[in-house]
Design a protein around this motif. Structure first.
Motif, PDB file in Angstrom:
ATOM      1  N   LYS A 192       0.859  -1.212   0.000  1.00 13.24           N
ATOM      2  CA  LYS A 192       0.000   0.000   0.000  1.00 13.24           C
ATOM      3  C   LYS A 192       0.885   1.250   0.000  1.00 13.24           C
ATOM      4  O   LYS A 192       1.901   1.294   0.704  1.00 13.24           O
ATOM      5  N   ASN A 212      -5.279   1.664  -2.269  1.00 12.64           N
ATOM      6  CA  ASN A 212      -5.137   2.053  -3.680  1.00 12.64           C
ATOM      7  C   ASN A 212      -5.930   1.153  -4.621  1.00 12.64           C
ATOM      8  O   ASN A 212      -5.602   1.026  -5.796  1.00 12.64           O
ATOM      9  N   ILE A 268       0.481   3.260  -8.948  1.00 15.34           N
ATOM     10  CA  ILE A 268       0.925   4.453  -8.218  1.00 15.34           C
ATOM     11  C   ILE A 268       2.433   4.354  -7.971  1.00 15.34           C
ATOM     12  O   ILE A 268       2.930   3.286  -7.594  1.00 15.34           O
ATOM     13  N   CYS A 279      -7.237  11.722  -1.703  1.00 13.58           N
ATOM     14  CA  CYS A 279      -7.787  10.598  -0.947  1.00 13.58           C
ATOM     15  C   CYS A 279      -8.979  11.072  -0.140  1.00 13.58           C
ATOM     16  O   CYS A 279      -9.055  12.237   0.242  1.00 13.58           O
ATOM     17  N   VAL A 282      -7.699   6.090  -2.003  1.00 15.33           N
ATOM     18  CA  VAL A 282      -7.179   6.932  -3.089  1.00 15.33           C
ATOM     19  C   VAL A 282      -8.241   7.058  -4.172  1.00 15.33           C
ATOM     20  O   VAL A 282      -8.764   6.068  -4.674  1.00 15.33           O
TER      21      VAL A 282
END
Ligand code: 5AD
Length: 422
Positions: free
Chosen positions: A18, A34, A40, A48, A53
């Motif tokens: 994460k 996510n 990402i 967020c 996110v």
């Protein structure tokens, strides 16, 4: 609606993959979910909400938003008098006398700056940095009233009038909801052409197809129609009382309008279960600081879910110096309201944007406001809704682009929040 949050930057990843993000101005890292946005990388900027996110955004936009919301958590040490500190303490406890409000409206220099900072801190402690984005669709500029300050007044014969058809209004609403708007104000002059049947149909059609809060801003139309429109699905009413002084109200509003009827409307609208947005004009001719202090106290007494205040813009060009003074007075009013109404939504009026298009919003957010109002009226009508000259309008900005989360969750959050606020 919905809300704009401060962007965070990815600094690394935890053992489960994460992203670990950091808010500007802090050193803490926290993991975010996510699952909606794969791919990402380190240094990416993210929006967020509740640890989820929602979006990746370009660094330049992230920095622009941060600049907009920039704040200092620590009230800078300033020279303030004993009396000022005591008044601020009283404000924090939620009660100010009329004299104390007048005293705060008269503050200058470092005391005025401290007033804004205290209001900003109050906002951050109570509602953090959620900046809500609402839209307004102005569907008719016909008005049967003759309010002296207003460009839509019936007597203004030089104004070309328009009415949007039912289908046009609905189309404008769906265009907005497709962008992510969750709260829309449908506004018009007092136009009897839109009766309870027509408005009822419009609201029902909207509510059957989109999850959106509809606020009406259609003036003093009596109990019956408002009762019917509540049943049709309208959630809130935007109706300013404009001034709390009965004499000044009479002078500015012709045709037998009086403050009493306006306040009665606000009271019964509340009992009908509507969310209430109300407020007043700052800087009206004939408005003293005493009256302005009473305007603030009247607003507090009405305990609305949303406060709508804005500077009065005369029909002639304002000199720079007067504009500056009007801006300062409006910012002080916003700050005092924020101190007294800690969790209430305080949108920035278009009139405030108009008197300082460059910095107005930024200053108002830093003085405790927490919502923006975008004009979504179709272009061909926009300039005809001329409440006052040179009304501010901006085609597109990062606020609108990134503040509108298309997720259903944001509607639920708004609902929860509105419920909590009443
Ligand atoms: N300047 C600023 N605001 C104005 N309004 C009307 N005329 C003006 C003006 N000249 C505001 C009123 C009304 C809202 C729709 O527009 O407060 O409630």
């Amino acid at each position: 609606m919905m809300c704009l949050t401060i962007p965070v930057q990815v600094k690394g990843f935890n053992e489960t993959g994460k992203p670990l993000v950091q808010s500007i101005g802090t050193t803490n890292l926290f993991a975010v979910d996510n699952s909606l946005v794969p791919d990402i990388k380190i240094d990416d900027w993210l929006l967020c909400i509740s640890g989820l996110v929602l979006k990746k955004i370009p660094p330049e936009d992230a920095l622009e938003i941060i600049d907009f919301l920039k704040f200092s958590n620590i009230v800078t040490e300033r020279r303030v008098s004993e009396k000022f500190s005591k008044t601020i303490r009283n404000a924090h406890s939620g009660a100010l006398t009329r004299d104390e409000i007048i005293y705060l409206l008269n503050t200058e220099g470092s005391e005025a700056a401290t007033l804004y900072e205290e209001a900003l801190l109050t906002r951050q402690m109570n509602i953090r940095d959620f900046i809500c984005i609402h839209g307004v669709i102005e569907f008719s500029n016909y008005c049967s009233n003759d309010c002296l300050y207003c460009g839509l007044r019936a007597q203004n014969q030089s104004l070309k009038r328009y009415r949007m058809a039912k289908e046009e209004i609905i189309e404008a609403v769906f265009k907005a909801t497709a962008k992510g708007y969750k709260l829309l104000v449908l506004q018009s002059g007092e136009d009897m052409n839109y009766d309870k049947e027509l408005l009822g149909e419009i609201i029902k059609t909207i509510k059957s197809k989109a999850r959106v809060f509809i606020f009406l801003s259609i003036g003093e139309r009596g109990y019956e129609i408002y009762k019917e429109l509540k049943n049709a699905g309208a959630s809130g009413i935007l109706l300013r009382f404009e001034t709390s002084d009965p004499e000044l109200f009479k002078r500015l509003h012709e045709k037998g309008k009086d403050l009493k009827n306006r306040l009665e409307h606000l009271n019964f609208l509340k009992t009908l279960g509507y969310f209430i947005a109300t407020g007043f004009l700052v800087g009206l001719p004939g408005q003293t600081l005493e009256i302005l202090a009473s305007d603030i106290l009247t607003t507090v007494r009405l305990a609305p879910e949303m406060v709508s205040v804005g500077p009065y813009i005369p029909s002639m060009e304002l000199e720079a110096e007067k504009r500056e003074r009007l801006m300062e007075l409006t910012l002080k009013v916003i700050s005092i309201l924020r101190l007294l109404l800690k969790r209430t939504r305080i949108p920035i009026s278009t009139a405030l944007d108009t008197i300082d298009p460059e910095n107005g919003r930024k200053m108002a957010l830093r003085a405790g406001a927490n919502a923006l109002m975008f004009i979504l009226t179709p272009e061909k009508y926009r300039s005809l809704y001329s409440l006052y000259p040179n009304r501010y309008f901006q085609e597109s900005d990062p606020w609108e682009r990134y503040g509108l989360f298309k997720y259903e969750r944001s509607y639920d959050m708004l609902e929860e929040r509105l419920q909590k606020e009443i």
